[in-house]
Write a protein that holds these residues in place. Structure first.
Motif, short mmCIF file in Angstrom:
data_model
loop_
_atom_site.label_atom_id
_atom_site.label_comp_id
_atom_site.label_asym_id
_atom_site.label_seq_id
_atom_site.Cartn_x
_atom_site.Cartn_y
_atom_site.Cartn_z
N GLU A 46 -1.69 73.37 -1.64
CA GLU A 46 -1.30 73.31 -3.05
C GLU A 46 -0.99 71.87 -3.48
OE1 GLU A 46 -1.03 75.07 -6.69
OE2 GLU A 46 -1.44 76.15 -4.83
N SER A 47 -0.49 71.07 -2.56
CA SER A 47 -0.11 69.69 -2.89
C SER A 47 -1.31 68.83 -3.24
CB SER A 47 0.63 69.05 -1.72
OG SER A 47 -0.27 68.71 -0.67
N GLY A 48 -2.48 69.22 -2.77
CA GLY A 48 -3.67 68.40 -2.97
C GLY A 48 -4.02 67.57 -1.76
N ALA A 49 -3.18 67.62 -0.72
CA ALA A 49 -3.45 66.88 0.52
C ALA A 49 -4.29 67.73 1.47
CB ALA A 49 -2.12 66.50 1.19
N GLN A 50 -4.88 67.08 2.46
CA GLN A 50 -5.63 67.77 3.51
C GLN A 50 -4.66 68.12 4.64
OE1 GLN A 50 -8.93 68.85 4.38
NE2 GLN A 50 -7.79 69.63 6.14
N PRO A 51 -4.47 69.41 4.94
CA PRO A 51 -3.55 69.79 6.01
C PRO A 51 -4.14 69.52 7.40
CG PRO A 51 -3.96 71.62 4.50
CD PRO A 51 -4.99 70.59 4.23
N VAL A 52 -3.26 69.25 8.34
CA VAL A 52 -3.60 69.11 9.74
C VAL A 52 -2.48 69.76 10.54
CG1 VAL A 52 -4.14 67.54 11.64
CG2 VAL A 52 -4.70 66.88 9.28
N SER A 85 -3.05 78.89 -5.52
CA SER A 85 -4.31 78.41 -4.96
C SER A 85 -4.15 78.04 -3.48
CB SER A 85 -4.83 77.20 -5.74
OG SER A 85 -3.94 76.10 -5.63
N GLY A 86 -2.96 77.53 -3.11
CA GLY A 86 -2.71 77.20 -1.71
C GLY A 86 -2.74 78.44 -0.83
N VAL A 87 -2.12 79.53 -1.30
CA VAL A 87 -2.15 80.79 -0.55
C VAL A 87 -3.58 81.28 -0.42
CG1 VAL A 87 -1.46 83.22 -0.57
CG2 VAL A 87 0.20 81.45 -1.19
N GLY A 88 -4.36 81.15 -1.50
CA GLY A 88 -5.75 81.58 -1.46
C GLY A 88 -6.57 80.82 -0.44
N GLN A 89 -6.29 79.52 -0.27
CA GLN A 89 -7.04 78.73 0.70
C GLN A 89 -6.64 79.07 2.14
OE1 GLN A 89 -6.50 74.87 -1.67
NE2 GLN A 89 -8.38 74.47 -0.57
N VAL A 90 -5.35 79.33 2.36
CA VAL A 90 -4.90 79.69 3.70
C VAL A 90 -5.54 81.01 4.13
CG1 VAL A 90 -2.92 80.33 5.12
CG2 VAL A 90 -2.73 78.45 3.49
N PHE A 91 -5.68 81.92 3.19
CA PHE A 91 -6.23 83.25 3.49
C PHE A 91 -7.61 83.39 2.83
CE2 PHE A 91 -1.64 83.58 3.68
CZ PHE A 91 -1.43 84.21 4.89
N SER A 92 -8.44 82.39 3.03
CA SER A 92 -9.75 82.37 2.37
C SER A 92 -10.63 83.54 2.78
CB SER A 92 -10.47 81.05 2.68
OG SER A 92 -10.59 80.85 4.08
N GLU A 93 -10.49 84.00 4.05
CA GLU A 93 -11.32 85.13 4.47
C GLU A 93 -10.93 86.41 3.75
OE1 GLU A 93 -8.03 85.45 7.64
OE2 GLU A 93 -8.64 84.23 5.93
N ILE A 94 -9.64 86.56 3.43
CA ILE A 94 -9.20 87.75 2.69
C ILE A 94 -9.68 87.67 1.24
CG2 ILE A 94 -7.17 89.00 1.83
CD1 ILE A 94 -5.72 88.27 4.38
N GLU A 95 -9.62 86.47 0.66
CA GLU A 95 -10.10 86.29 -0.72
C GLU A 95 -11.60 86.61 -0.80
OE1 GLU A 95 -8.12 84.16 -3.48
OE2 GLU A 95 -6.67 85.46 -2.48
N GLU A 96 -12.35 86.21 0.22
CA GLU A 96 -13.79 86.50 0.22
C GLU A 96 -14.05 88.00 0.38
OE1 GLU A 96 -15.41 84.12 3.32
OE2 GLU A 96 -15.00 82.21 2.30
N LEU A 97 -13.30 88.65 1.27
CA LEU A 97 -13.45 90.09 1.43
C LEU A 97 -13.09 90.83 0.15
CD1 LEU A 97 -11.85 90.51 4.99
CD2 LEU A 97 -14.21 91.08 4.38
N ALA A 98 -12.06 90.34 -0.55
CA ALA A 98 -11.59 91.01 -1.76
C ALA A 98 -12.66 91.05 -2.85
CB ALA A 98 -10.34 90.32 -2.29
N GLU A 99 -13.59 90.12 -2.80
CA GLU A 99 -14.67 90.12 -3.80
C GLU A 99 -15.58 91.33 -3.64
OE1 GLU A 99 -16.70 86.44 -3.46
OE2 GLU A 99 -15.00 85.22 -4.16
N ARG A 100 -15.52 91.99 -2.47
CA ARG A 100 -16.37 93.17 -2.23
C ARG A 100 -15.62 94.48 -2.47
NH1 ARG A 100 -17.93 90.28 2.66
NH2 ARG A 100 -17.15 91.98 3.98
N CYS A 101 -14.35 94.39 -2.87
CA CYS A 101 -13.59 95.61 -3.19
C CYS A 101 -14.13 96.24 -4.47
CB CYS A 101 -12.11 95.29 -3.37
SG CYS A 101 -11.27 94.76 -1.84
N ARG A 102 -13.96 97.57 -4.60
CA ARG A 102 -14.46 98.25 -5.79
C ARG A 102 -13.77 97.75 -7.05
NH1 ARG A 102 -13.95 104.73 -6.78
NH2 ARG A 102 -15.34 104.81 -4.97
N PHE A 103 -12.44 97.55 -6.95
CA PHE A 103 -11.66 97.13 -8.12
C PHE A 103 -11.32 95.64 -8.01
CE2 PHE A 103 -10.58 101.61 -7.26
CZ PHE A 103 -11.15 102.18 -8.39
#
Length: 364
Positions: A142-148, A271-289
């Protein structure tokens, strides 16, 4: 008046560039000096300027707004002389690492400004807390920095197979984030980290006992930070670092060391939470609703991934927790979000009551 070349030679090691010089131009016309904040304490700060390090008061910079106070990493305009000196303004921040405070007002607290890399130190001396790592990473993205993520004290895990499993667990929880293992005490694995933080500004984050001060000393190449042993019983440290300090690195770049963080509350980090859990956000695009909560809705791609073993249940639970927390924080200051949450709660309540009625009808 300080020459342009003198400003560059003095401030370039701290990150000064042409873009900062352009942003500072109006203050140059007013006779003010540029500088970068090295540390802040009790309304005053140490600032590196073309003429050396000075102490200045920050009272002119809206001190009552926690999001507008001067913080470590800021580029500021400071009086050229006088006793006391004052910070007159800070330049617009490129990035800012912000967490929520422990106050009931849910204010934001800026930990570091103008950061390029957010280095999350995690000790291997204790059991991994993957949920806390995900929380740090959400704020970092969320800060805009690259995490490591840097797994410290790797010498305490001598078995390479065990170490590989630990790294894999963290990598699963940190998609798109480099995960490094180091032993600052023995100098192992530092070369990759030194290369990574050798340009720009890096902030060092983590709990007490994570080995941040030892790591900072190794990167700086000198004992600039006090180091104390962690407690044997739980691996926790003793808060040897009490302020945020900006330190130039011999390899280039600068490092901001921070005190150990007990609480890491989210602050408007959707947006930071969305990037950490990017695989869940991608899966959610295939949900019916499109507004699927991934709980009891039919044709939920996220729950199907959990049931098939593709997605760990722990990841989904952690995602739900951080999403709820972030919504709660945002709702405290955004009436529209509060109204949406109320409607959502009412809808879920009605659905739950309807499901109970159906169950009762089946057993009567």
């Amino acid at each position: 008046m300080t020459s342009t070349s003198a400003v560059y030679s003095a401030l370039a090691p701290y990150g000064w560039d042409e873009a900062w010089a352009d942003a500072f131009a109006p203050y140059t016309a007013d006779g003010l000096l540029p500088g970068r904040v090295l540390r802040v304490d009790r309304g005053q700060c140490d600032i590196v300027t073309p003429g050396g390090t000075v102490r200045a008061d920050t009272e002119f910079v809206v001190p009552r707004d926690p999001m507008k106070v001067v913080c470590t990493g800021d580029w500021v305009a400071v009086d050229p002389d006088g006793d006391p000196r004052y910070v007159r303004a800070y330049l617009p921040r490129r990035t800012a690492f912000v967490r929520s405070t422990s106050s009931k007002r849910s204010d934001g607290q800026i930990l570091a400004a103008n950061v390029d890399h957010a280095v999350v130190a995690v000790s291997l001396a204790v059991d991994l807390d993957l949920g806390r790592i995900e929380r740090f990473l959400a704020l970092a993205w969320e800060s805009g920095a690259q995490p490591v993520v840097v797994l410290t004290k790797a010498d305490l895990v001598p078995d390479p197979v065990t170490l590989a499993h630990l790294v894999q667990d963290v990598e699963t929880s940190a998609p798109g984030v480099p995960v490094l293992t180091v032993s600052a005490l023995h100098g192992e694995g530092l070369d990759v980290l030194v290369a990574l933080v050798g340009s720009g500004t890096s902030v060092l984050l983590g709990q007490s006992g994570a080995g941040k001060s030892t790591l900072a000393n190794a990167l700086v190449g000198a004992d600039v930070m006090d180091v104390r042993a962690a407690r044997d019983v739980d691996g926790k440290g003793r808060h040897t670092t009490t302020t945020r300090n900006l330190l130039p690195l011999p390899s280039g770049g600068v490092l901001i060391d921070t005190p150990g963080l007990r609480g890491v509350g989210l602050y408007d980090a959707e947006s930071g939470v969305g990037q950490v859990f990017s695989e869940i956000e991608e899966l959610a695009e295939r949900c019916r609703f499109h507004d699927c909560a991934h709980e009891s809705e039919p044709d939920c791609a996220v729950r199907s991934a959990v049931e098939s073993g593709e997605l760990p249940q722990r990841r989904l639970e952690s995602y739900r927790k951080l999403v709820r927390e972030n919504q709660w924080i945002v709702a405290k200051t955004d009436a529209r979000v509060r109204a949406e949450l109320r409607r959502d709660w009412k809808r879920k309540g009605a659905a739950g009551r309807a499901a109970m009625e159906i169950k009762r009808g089946r057993f009567q």
